[in-house]
Motif scaffolding. Structure first.
Motif, short mmCIF file in Angstrom:
data_model
loop_
_atom_site.label_atom_id
_atom_site.label_comp_id
_atom_site.label_asym_id
_atom_site.label_seq_id
_atom_site.Cartn_x
_atom_site.Cartn_y
_atom_site.Cartn_z
N SER A 33 -6.62 11.52 -1.05
CA SER A 33 -6.01 12.65 -0.35
C SER A 33 -6.77 13.94 -0.63
O SER A 33 -7.01 14.75 0.28
N ALA A 77 -4.65 6.90 -4.63
CA ALA A 77 -4.28 7.52 -3.37
C ALA A 77 -4.42 9.04 -3.44
O ALA A 77 -4.82 9.69 -2.45
N ALA A 89 0.65 5.70 0.60
CA ALA A 89 -0.12 6.89 1.02
C ALA A 89 0.45 8.09 0.29
O ALA A 89 1.67 8.26 0.21
N ILE A 90 -0.42 8.91 -0.27
CA ILE A 90 -0.04 10.21 -0.82
C ILE A 90 -0.48 11.27 0.18
O ILE A 90 -1.65 11.31 0.57
N SER A 122 0.85 -1.20 0.00
CA SER A 122 0.00 0.00 0.00
C SER A 122 0.88 1.24 0.00
O SER A 122 2.03 1.20 0.43
N MET A 169 5.03 10.76 -0.43
CA MET A 169 4.53 9.40 -0.52
C MET A 169 5.11 8.55 0.59
O MET A 169 6.30 8.68 0.91
N GLY A 188 -4.17 10.03 1.59
CA GLY A 188 -5.01 9.00 1.00
C GLY A 188 -4.20 7.73 0.85
O GLY A 188 -3.05 7.76 0.42
N VAL A 189 -4.79 6.60 1.23
CA VAL A 189 -4.08 5.32 1.23
C VAL A 189 -4.76 4.38 0.25
O VAL A 189 -5.98 4.19 0.29
N ALA A 190 -3.97 3.78 -0.64
CA ALA A 190 -4.47 2.83 -1.63
C ALA A 190 -3.56 1.61 -1.68
O ALA A 190 -2.35 1.72 -1.47
N THR A 191 -4.16 0.45 -1.96
CA THR A 191 -3.41 -0.80 -2.06
C THR A 191 -3.28 -1.19 -3.52
O THR A 191 -4.20 -0.97 -4.32
N ALA A 239 -8.66 5.89 3.60
CA ALA A 239 -8.09 4.69 2.99
C ALA A 239 -9.15 3.94 2.20
O ALA A 239 -10.35 3.99 2.54
N GLU A 240 -8.71 3.26 1.16
CA GLU A 240 -9.62 2.40 0.40
C GLU A 240 -10.13 1.27 1.31
O GLU A 240 -9.43 0.83 2.22
#
Length: 264
Positions: free
Chosen positions: A243, A239, A132-133, A130, A179, A223-226, A256-257
């Motif tokens: 954010s 992400a 994060a931006i 994952s 990031m 914002g967190v994305a996997t 987060a997603e």
């Protein structure tokens, strides 16, 4: 090529081979090549000549020739061992230069390309991770106080993220964004680190250098994305969208997603 010619071809900005590093690297490489060439070329010549002599040697000469070959091989082994040690020193120096070149000159964090490489390496090793931006919520208003203030805010954000999010790697992602790479399955811990960074940044008391007046609260949104099999570009865009949504919802928060995606 001379050092001046190489410098002329380098991108404008901080010169990564300052302090004579370029000269030392060149000298180390030439010494290494010389040692290897001397060790291998001399060995090949001596062994070839001795092998030819063995074909027609008298019995009493065979022992002397064999002893010579053993001693000559041991000497070459010693030379190659010294060359190997020098190669390891050169490798460590090159790794240090590569790390330095990949750093963002303003914040000292790894730069964009370095973070992309780390993300791709993590995907290749683990299969999924994952990111994060992170954006500075008020950075659009900071330039009103001058470019130096913008730089100070970015440095403060970088320091806060680095300290709060350790041991996760944080780097510069864009002109106004960072990031963080969450390269383990414990996503909740990574999110908790980001929330701590948001709280710590919001608690900082930044002041204007000219008159020591308070700048006002500066906060972070993340914002967190996997990855989930997506490309680096796609997961970064996901992400970024989160954010921006966090900023629209008031900032100083982490979105987060969902960890599971419904299949329709």
């Amino acid at each position: 090529m001379r050092q001046e010619a190489v410098r002329a071809l380098m991108p404008q900005g901080r010169w990564p081979f300052a302090g004579g590093v370029f000269d030392r690297l060149t000298t180390q490489l030439l010494e290494l090549l010389t040692k290897v060439a001397l060790a291998t070329d001399g060995l090949n010549q001596d062994l070839t000549r001795t092998a030819a002599e063995l074909v027609s040697a008298e019995p009493q000469q065979v022992r002397k020739l064999v002893i010579f070959m053993i001693e000559r091989t041991a000497k070459a082994e010693t030379s190659l061992s010294a060359a190997l040690q020098q190669a390891q020193v050169l490798r460590d120096t090159l790794n240090g230069v590569n790390e330095e070149v990949g750093r963002d000159p303003l914040t000292g964090l790894p730069g964009y390309e370095s973070m992309v490489q780390r993300l791709e390496a993590s995907i290749a090793a683990v299969g999924s991770c994952s990111i994060a931006i992170i954006d500075v919520d008020q950075l659009d208003a900071v330039p009103l106080h001058g470019p130096e203030m913008s730089d100070r805010v970015l440095k403060a954000a970088a320091m806060t993220l680095k300290d709060s999010c350790s041991p996760y790697q944080v780097g510069r992602w864009g002109d106004a964004s960072f990031m963080m790479l969450i390269d383990d399955p414990d996503l909740a811990t990574g999110i908790a680190k980001l929330e701590l960074a948001c709280a710590n940044m919001g608690a900082r008391q930044l002041k204007l250098r000219e008159n020591n007046e308070p700048l006002g609260q500066v906060t972070l949104s993340a914002g967190v994305a996997t990855t989930r099999g997506r490309s680096t570009k796609d997961v970064a865009e996901a992400a970024i969208r989160l954010s921006r949504q966090a900023r629209r919802q008031g900032g100083s928060q982490v979105l987060a997603e969902a960890q599971l995606i419904a299949v329709t």
